[in-house]
Design a protein around this motif. Sequence first.
Motif, short mmCIF file in Angstrom:
data_model
loop_
_atom_site.label_atom_id
_atom_site.label_comp_id
_atom_site.label_asym_id
_atom_site.label_seq_id
_atom_site.Cartn_x
_atom_site.Cartn_y
_atom_site.Cartn_z
N VAL A 160 76.92 -5.11 37.15
CA VAL A 160 76.37 -4.23 38.18
C VAL A 160 76.48 -2.79 37.73
N LEU A 161 75.37 -2.07 37.77
CA LEU A 161 75.35 -0.65 37.43
C LEU A 161 75.28 0.15 38.72
N THR A 162 76.20 1.07 38.92
CA THR A 162 76.31 1.72 40.24
C THR A 162 75.39 2.93 40.41
N HIS A 163 74.07 2.65 40.38
CA HIS A 163 73.12 3.64 40.86
C HIS A 163 73.19 3.55 42.39
N TYR B 95 65.18 9.13 38.40
CA TYR B 95 64.26 8.18 37.78
C TYR B 95 64.48 6.78 38.30
N ASN B 96 65.75 6.36 38.38
CA ASN B 96 66.05 5.03 38.89
C ASN B 96 65.60 4.85 40.33
N LEU B 97 65.78 5.89 41.14
CA LEU B 97 65.36 5.84 42.54
C LEU B 97 63.85 5.64 42.63
N PRO C 277 71.40 -2.65 40.93
CA PRO C 277 70.93 -2.27 39.60
C PRO C 277 71.65 -3.11 38.54
N THR C 278 70.90 -3.62 37.59
CA THR C 278 71.41 -4.53 36.58
C THR C 278 71.57 -3.84 35.23
N VAL C 279 72.04 -4.60 34.26
CA VAL C 279 72.17 -4.06 32.91
C VAL C 279 70.80 -3.69 32.34
#
Length: 390
Positions: A141-144, A214-216, A362-364
Motif C-alpha cells: 500500500v502506497l500512502t497517497h 498527479y496521483n489525485l 494506491p498500489t506499487v
Amino acid sequence: MAIEGRSEKQAGPIRLGMVGGGQGAFIGGVHRIAARMDGEFELVAGALSSDPARAKASAAELGLDPERSYGSFAEMAKAEAKRPDGIEAVAIVTPNNMHYPPAKAFLDAGIHVICDKPLTSNLADAKKLAGLVKKTGKIFVLTHNYTGYPMVRQAREMVAKGVLGDIRVVQAEYPQDWLTEKIEDSGAKQAVWRTDPKQSGAGGAVGDIGTHAYNLARFVTGLELQALAADLTSFVKGRPLDDNVSVLLRFKSGAKGMLWASQVAPGNENGLKLRVYGTKGGLEWTQADPNYLWYTPFGEPKRLITRGGAGAGGAAGRVTRIPPGHPEGYLEGFANIYAEAARAIRAARRKGGKVPKDVVFPTVEDGVEGVAFIEACVKSSKKNGAWTKL
C-alpha cells in the motif's frame, strides 16, 4: 486466520511495525494516528531511527517492548519473521532514498508493506520493487492519503459513471510556502532531507507534492498520461532541487491537463486543488475544505455535494465516519487508507486471499507511475520543456 462467522475486527488488530518515524519526525506520527484510528492495527515493533540510541529512546516514548526496538530495519525484518507473534505489516516512513531497502527486506521476509510516497528515489528501484511485490504476493500500500477523502471518492465515482461526459480538461495544483526561504541551512529536519538529492531523489517539489497532485488527477479521472512538458525551477539560490514546477499534460484519451506545484508561494499552506471538466459538466475539490465537492452540470447552476449529505454516493459513504456538518479531514483521509489496507491484509489471511472489489488504495504500480512522472518532468525540464513520454 479469520474464523468464519466472526467479524474481521473480532479477529484482533493487525500487528504493525514501523521503520523511521522516531523523535523529530512528522509523518511517522501521522501514520501512527491513522493506523490506530479504527482499531485495526497495533504498533508492536520498530526500527524508528538509523541512530540506535534515538531509536531506543523513541521506542520507549511510544511504550514499545525494548526487545522489539531494533537498531536497523534489517535486524527487525529478520527477527520479526521468526517470531510466532511477529509483525504482519510494516509502515515505512523514512526519507525517499530509504524506501526501497526496507521494503525489499520486509517483502522478502513475507511481511506486508505500507509505504509513504513517493515509492522510491529512482525508477529502477521502483520497477524492482514492483517485481518483488508480484513475486511475493504480499499486500503493498502506497500512502497517497488524499485518495482516502470521501469527496475524492465521490468525484471518482461520478467520473466513472459518466456524469461529466468525456473528460476534456484536468487541472491540479498544490502550492505551499514553507520553503520560501532557505530554512534547510538552519537545520530544519523536514527541509534538510527534502532538498537533498541524495535523500529525496531527482525531484524536489515535483517529488514531494507534485506527485500527490498527479496521483489525485489520475485517481479521480482514470486517465492515462501519454506525454508531458515540464518547467522545474529552483527559485531559492543554492537549492539543488526544484521548489516550483509547472507541467502541461497530454492524456491518451485526448484530454489535456495542467499541473502546478510550488513550495515558494507565500500565502499558501497546503493548497491542493483539483478541477475536472467534461462534455457534460465539471467538478472542483479543495483539500482545505475537503467535505465539499462542487458539481456544475453544463448550462445549470453550480451544485454543492457534501460529505455524508444528499447526493453523496456509495463510494463516499463507505469511507465516511460521522454525520454531515462534522468536519473530517487529513487524519481521517489517511486513516481510510489504513482501513483499506487492513481489509486487504485480513483478506490475505483467508484461503484464496482475494481482496474485496470495493477496497481501493494506491498500489506499487501507482508508485512506479509516480516515480516515472518525476523522472519525466526532470528530463523534460532539462530539455527546455520538451514533450516527453512517460
